[in-house]
Motif scaffolding. Sequence first.
Motif, PDB file in Angstrom:
ATOM      1  N   ARG A 196      71.534 -34.059  91.156  1.00 51.41           N
ATOM      2  CA  ARG A 196      72.906 -34.417  90.883  1.00 51.41           C
ATOM      3  C   ARG A 196      73.795 -33.024  90.596  1.00 51.41           C
ATOM      4  NH1 ARG A 196      73.604 -37.872  94.686  1.00 51.41           N
ATOM      5  NH2 ARG A 196      75.553 -38.567  93.855  1.00 51.41           N
ATOM      6  N   SER A 197      75.102 -33.219  90.784  1.00 47.50           N
ATOM      7  CA  SER A 197      75.951 -32.314  90.267  1.00 47.50           C
ATOM      8  C   SER A 197      75.583 -30.839  90.543  1.00 47.50           C
ATOM      9  CB  SER A 197      76.170 -32.440  88.835  1.00 47.50           C
ATOM     10  OG  SER A 197      76.697 -33.686  88.333  1.00 47.50           O
ATOM     11  N   THR A 198      74.836 -30.696  91.861  1.00 50.92           N
ATOM     12  CA  THR A 198      74.771 -29.371  92.190  1.00 50.92           C
ATOM     13  C   THR A 198      75.466 -29.165  93.598  1.00 50.92           C
ATOM     14  OG1 THR A 198      73.053 -27.673  92.585  1.00 50.92           O
ATOM     15  CG2 THR A 198      72.587 -29.781  93.471  1.00 50.92           C
ATOM     16  N   ALA A 199      75.490 -28.045  94.107  1.00 54.42           N
ATOM     17  CA  ALA A 199      76.025 -27.761  95.524  1.00 54.42           C
ATOM     18  C   ALA A 199      75.494 -26.591  96.192  1.00 54.42           C
ATOM     19  CB  ALA A 199      77.449 -27.197  95.210  1.00 54.42           C
ATOM     20  N   SER A 200      75.508 -26.568  97.447  1.00 51.71           N
ATOM     21  CA  SER A 200      75.137 -25.560  98.435  1.00 51.71           C
ATOM     22  C   SER A 200      76.088 -25.296  99.419  1.00 51.71           C
ATOM     23  CB  SER A 200      73.880 -26.156  98.942  1.00 51.71           C
ATOM     24  OG  SER A 200      73.387 -25.511 100.285  1.00 51.71           O
ATOM     25  N   PRO A 201      76.385 -24.090  99.583  1.00 54.41           N
ATOM     26  CA  PRO A 201      77.208 -23.716 100.793  1.00 54.41           C
ATOM     27  C   PRO A 201      76.799 -24.006 102.199  1.00 54.41           C
ATOM     28  CG  PRO A 201      76.391 -21.691  99.860  1.00 54.41           C
ATOM     29  CD  PRO A 201      75.863 -22.839  99.074  1.00 54.41           C
ATOM     30  N   ASP A 202      75.471 -24.036 102.341  1.00 50.37           N
ATOM     31  CA  ASP A 202      75.103 -24.345 103.682  1.00 50.37           C
ATOM     32  C   ASP A 202      74.923 -25.627 103.806  1.00 50.37           C
ATOM     33  OD1 ASP A 202      73.457 -24.640 106.039  1.00 50.37           O
ATOM     34  OD2 ASP A 202      71.364 -24.342 104.826  1.00 50.37           O
ATOM     35  N   ILE A 203      74.642 -26.492 102.716  1.00 52.54           N
ATOM     36  CA  ILE A 203      74.411 -28.147 102.830  1.00 52.54           C
ATOM     37  C   ILE A 203      76.006 -28.748 102.887  1.00 52.54           C
ATOM     38  CG2 ILE A 203      73.645 -30.328 101.848  1.00 52.54           C
ATOM     39  CD1 ILE A 203      71.181 -28.776 100.901  1.00 52.54           C
ATOM     40  N   PHE A 204      76.872 -28.177 102.140  1.00 57.58           N
ATOM     41  CA  PHE A 204      78.150 -28.484 102.387  1.00 57.58           C
ATOM     42  C   PHE A 204      78.775 -28.434 103.894  1.00 57.58           C
ATOM     43  CE2 PHE A 204      79.614 -29.197  97.654  1.00 57.58           C
ATOM     44  CZ  PHE A 204      78.608 -30.315  97.251  1.00 57.58           C
ATOM     45  N   THR A 205      78.556 -27.159 104.303  1.00 56.34           N
ATOM     46  CA  THR A 205      78.831 -27.101 105.362  1.00 56.34           C
ATOM     47  C   THR A 205      78.304 -27.903 106.294  1.00 56.34           C
ATOM     48  OG1 THR A 205      79.272 -24.649 104.864  1.00 56.34           O
ATOM     49  CG2 THR A 205      79.069 -25.096 107.277  1.00 56.34           C
ATOM     50  N   GLU A 206      77.160 -28.496 106.294  1.00 59.55           N
ATOM     51  CA  GLU A 206      76.616 -29.244 107.275  1.00 59.55           C
ATOM     52  C   GLU A 206      77.064 -30.593 107.290  1.00 59.55           C
ATOM     53  OE1 GLU A 206      73.962 -32.035 109.190  1.00 59.55           O
ATOM     54  OE2 GLU A 206      74.338 -29.820 109.596  1.00 59.55           O
ATOM     55  N   ASP A 207      77.389 -30.900 105.850  1.00 64.24           N
ATOM     56  CA  ASP A 207      78.159 -32.398 105.769  1.00 64.24           C
ATOM     57  C   ASP A 207      79.265 -32.441 106.537  1.00 64.24           C
ATOM     58  OD1 ASP A 207      76.255 -32.822 103.819  1.00 64.24           O
ATOM     59  OD2 ASP A 207      77.389 -32.311 102.230  1.00 64.24           O
ATOM     60  N   TYR A 208      80.197 -31.319 107.079  1.00 61.16           N
ATOM     61  CA  TYR A 208      81.247 -31.644 107.996  1.00 61.16           C
ATOM     62  C   TYR A 208      80.829 -31.737 109.183  1.00 61.16           C
ATOM     63  CZ  TYR A 208      85.117 -29.996 104.974  1.00 61.16           C
ATOM     64  OH  TYR A 208      86.066 -29.866 104.104  1.00 61.16           O
TER      65      TYR A 208
END
Length: 332
Positions: free
Chosen positions: A92-104
């Motif tokens: 939790r409370s982490t982030a990823s530029p790749d995964i957050f882009t995939e979320d879109y």
Amino acid sequence: MENKETRTFRIDPSIEMKPVHFKNRFGIELAGHLYLPEGYAAKKNAAIIAAGPFGAVKEQAAGLYAQQFASMGFVSLAFDPSFGGESGGEVRSTASPDIFTEDYSAAVDYVGLLDCVDRERIGAVGICGLSGMAITAAGTDTRIKAVATLSMYDMSRDMSRGHMDYYTGEQRMKIKQYLSEQRWRDAESGTYALGNHEIGFDEAGNPLTAAMEIPEELPEGADPVFTAFFQYYAKRARHPRAVNFVSSWTATMPVSFWNFPLMTNIKEVSPRPILLIAGENAHSRYYSEDAYAAAQEPKELVIVPGADHVDLYDNFEKIPFDKLEAFFKNHL
């Protein structure tokens, strides 16, 4: 089912909201709020997906925007990115530029399968630190037909180069050494420590790495940027599931953003349009201006007079909803 009272903005009773869940291609289940305009079931509607700010949840600015888009006649989805809010993902409370882009793109999958949505008319909105992910997604995912950003932050650039790119080569090396040593500490403890994701330096030139201490009240003499964030996240729009002014990010989270720059494909959004909106007085304004310079036509940069960065989160007197409505109705 979540009680709508957890939303931090004024609820429009004429707009129906449904809690929804869907998975990204990594198998992480995402949580969203689907906002439905009046008469949505009788036709195929254009859809808009909204997320952000970075460290916020769908009950904050993204939900406010989604509800407003629904009032304009769009089917709208606000979602929690992976690892935060009500969405799944560990740690939790982490982030990823790749995964957050995939979320879109996962959100596009979801809305595009709804009977009430015309899958050829889907747009995306990024607020603050999700702006870079929205543009990066649109650069590859041609199903996104138009993209708009508000108070853009390029989180990869912010974490790896500092505000206004002030990090020197020596400072960058110190941060990399700290992040590398922190990985050893996390590996040895079997836990993921919290820390500062926007690392500054003390007077001796040492990295300031401690997790943010959240004051109950605004400190005397606080600078205008901190004041604006505090008044939003700690006061009028505080939400217990948000990271901002509630907890902190994992200390090693910046590693992913150092490794993978966002928006390297911004030119490939064209010929689909980009709308970039920033406040005249926003400390982040340069991100939108630089993205505008890098993008191909069709593109538009709107500078909102008298607005700061946080004004574009929830200040109806400053947010140019008329410009957003015209942009999406013209291009979707």
